[in-house]
Design a protein around this motif. Sequence first.
Motif, PDB file in Angstrom:
ATOM      1  N   ALA A  39       0.842  -1.189   0.000  1.00  0.00           N
ATOM      2  CA  ALA A  39       0.000   0.000   0.000  1.00  0.00           C
ATOM      3  C   ALA A  39       0.882   1.245   0.000  1.00  0.00           C
ATOM      4  CB  ALA A  39      -0.911  -0.014   1.216  1.00  0.00           C
ATOM      5  N   PRO A  40       0.352   2.374  -0.432  1.00  0.00           N
ATOM      6  CA  PRO A  40       1.146   3.603  -0.464  1.00  0.00           C
ATOM      7  C   PRO A  40       1.726   3.930   0.908  1.00  0.00           C
ATOM      8  CG  PRO A  40      -0.900   3.916  -1.665  1.00  0.00           C
ATOM      9  CD  PRO A  40      -1.004   2.580  -0.989  1.00  0.00           C
ATOM     10  N   GLY A  41       3.018   4.152   0.939  1.00  0.00           N
ATOM     11  CA  GLY A  41       3.674   4.525   2.177  1.00  0.00           C
ATOM     12  C   GLY A  41       3.902   3.396   3.155  1.00  0.00           C
ATOM     13  N   LYS A  42       3.602   2.170   2.746  1.00  0.00           N
ATOM     14  CA  LYS A  42       3.761   1.025   3.649  1.00  0.00           C
ATOM     15  C   LYS A  42       4.709  -0.003   3.052  1.00  0.00           C
ATOM     16  CE  LYS A  42      -0.722   1.415   5.954  1.00  0.00           C
ATOM     17  NZ  LYS A  42      -1.940   0.676   6.395  1.00  0.00           N
ATOM     18  N   GLU A  43       5.164  -0.903   3.896  1.00  0.00           N
ATOM     19  CA  GLU A  43       6.033  -1.972   3.429  1.00  0.00           C
ATOM     20  C   GLU A  43       5.209  -3.050   2.718  1.00  0.00           C
ATOM     21  OE1 GLU A  43       9.568  -1.693   6.824  1.00  0.00           O
ATOM     22  OE2 GLU A  43       8.314  -3.479   6.669  1.00  0.00           O
ATOM     23  N   ARG A  44       5.898  -3.760   1.848  1.00  0.00           N
ATOM     24  CA  ARG A  44       5.257  -4.883   1.178  1.00  0.00           C
ATOM     25  C   ARG A  44       4.945  -5.961   2.210  1.00  0.00           C
ATOM     26  NH1 ARG A  44       7.818  -6.746  -4.488  1.00  0.00           N
ATOM     27  NH2 ARG A  44       7.782  -4.454  -4.594  1.00  0.00           N
ATOM     28  N   GLU A  45       3.745  -6.551   2.095  1.00  0.00           N
ATOM     29  CA  GLU A  45       3.348  -7.568   3.056  1.00  0.00           C
ATOM     30  C   GLU A  45       2.807  -8.803   2.362  1.00  0.00           C
ATOM     31  OE1 GLU A  45       0.200  -6.031   5.518  1.00  0.00           O
ATOM     32  OE2 GLU A  45      -1.243  -5.977   3.870  1.00  0.00           O
ATOM     33  N   PHE A  46       2.904  -9.906   3.067  1.00  0.00           N
ATOM     34  CA  PHE A  46       2.416 -11.188   2.570  1.00  0.00           C
ATOM     35  C   PHE A  46       0.893 -11.211   2.571  1.00  0.00           C
ATOM     36  CE2 PHE A  46       2.256 -15.646   1.856  1.00  0.00           C
ATOM     37  CZ  PHE A  46       1.288 -16.158   2.707  1.00  0.00           C
ATOM     38  N   VAL A  47       0.322 -11.845   1.544  1.00  0.00           N
ATOM     39  CA  VAL A  47      -1.132 -11.990   1.449  1.00  0.00           C
ATOM     40  C   VAL A  47      -1.538 -13.459   1.495  1.00  0.00           C
ATOM     41  CG1 VAL A  47      -3.174 -11.619   0.014  1.00  0.00           C
ATOM     42  CG2 VAL A  47      -1.393  -9.847   0.146  1.00  0.00           C
ATOM     43  N   ALA A  48      -0.998 -14.260   0.592  1.00  0.00           N
ATOM     44  CA  ALA A  48      -1.389 -15.669   0.511  1.00  0.00           C
ATOM     45  C   ALA A  48      -0.350 -16.421  -0.301  1.00  0.00           C
ATOM     46  CB  ALA A  48      -2.762 -15.825  -0.118  1.00  0.00           C
ATOM     47  N   ALA A  49      -0.259 -17.726  -0.067  1.00  0.00           N
ATOM     48  CA  ALA A  49       0.657 -18.565  -0.844  1.00  0.00           C
ATOM     49  C   ALA A  49       0.050 -19.942  -1.040  1.00  0.00           C
ATOM     50  CB  ALA A  49       2.013 -18.672  -0.153  1.00  0.00           C
ATOM     51  N   VAL A 108       6.729 -16.128   5.911  1.00  0.00           N
ATOM     52  CA  VAL A 108       7.612 -15.614   6.958  1.00  0.00           C
ATOM     53  C   VAL A 108       8.995 -15.244   6.445  1.00  0.00           C
ATOM     54  CG1 VAL A 108       6.388 -16.856   8.765  1.00  0.00           C
ATOM     55  CG2 VAL A 108       8.354 -17.930   7.637  1.00  0.00           C
ATOM     56  N   MET A 109       9.308 -15.591   5.206  1.00  0.00           N
ATOM     57  CA  MET A 109      10.621 -15.267   4.654  1.00  0.00           C
ATOM     58  C   MET A 109      10.779 -13.770   4.470  1.00  0.00           C
ATOM     59  SD  MET A 109      10.669 -18.160   1.677  1.00  0.00           S
ATOM     60  CE  MET A 109      11.950 -17.338   0.746  1.00  0.00           C
ATOM     61  N   GLY A 110      12.001 -13.328   4.565  1.00  0.00           N
ATOM     62  CA  GLY A 110      12.290 -11.953   4.220  1.00  0.00           C
ATOM     63  C   GLY A 110      12.022 -11.709   2.748  1.00  0.00           C
TER      64      GLY A 110
END
Length: 127
Positions: A39-49, A108-110
Amino acid sequence: VQLQASGGGLVQAGGSLRLSCAASGRAFSTYAVGWFRQAPGKEREFVAAISLNGDSTYNADSVKGRFTISRDNAKNMVYLQMNSLKPEDTAVYYCAADRFKTPQSMGVMGLRMHDYWGQGTLVTVSS
């Protein structure tokens, strides 16, 4: 492996979208594939795998019960069905692939540890 995400767009809150991740290259079935978002101004985050053969998935708590990840190895495709969308789901969505990893490990991976990334597709949810 090259990945290309598509399917983003503008949708009203409560609506649905399906994202696609097309993979080219060999041995696609040896890769777990995940979706991430930024999202704008935020870090990339995990959603699903999803696992190599699609029999196991792992979702972030924020999307459980609303998003479903699936894959079709015959077509080298992974999908993210997004229902009950909220304005806070607005982000650029990326797919990533990791060889012989589990869905849980992808969660959980970087971010720098992932083998391959596709370009993003923008999802905008209006209130």
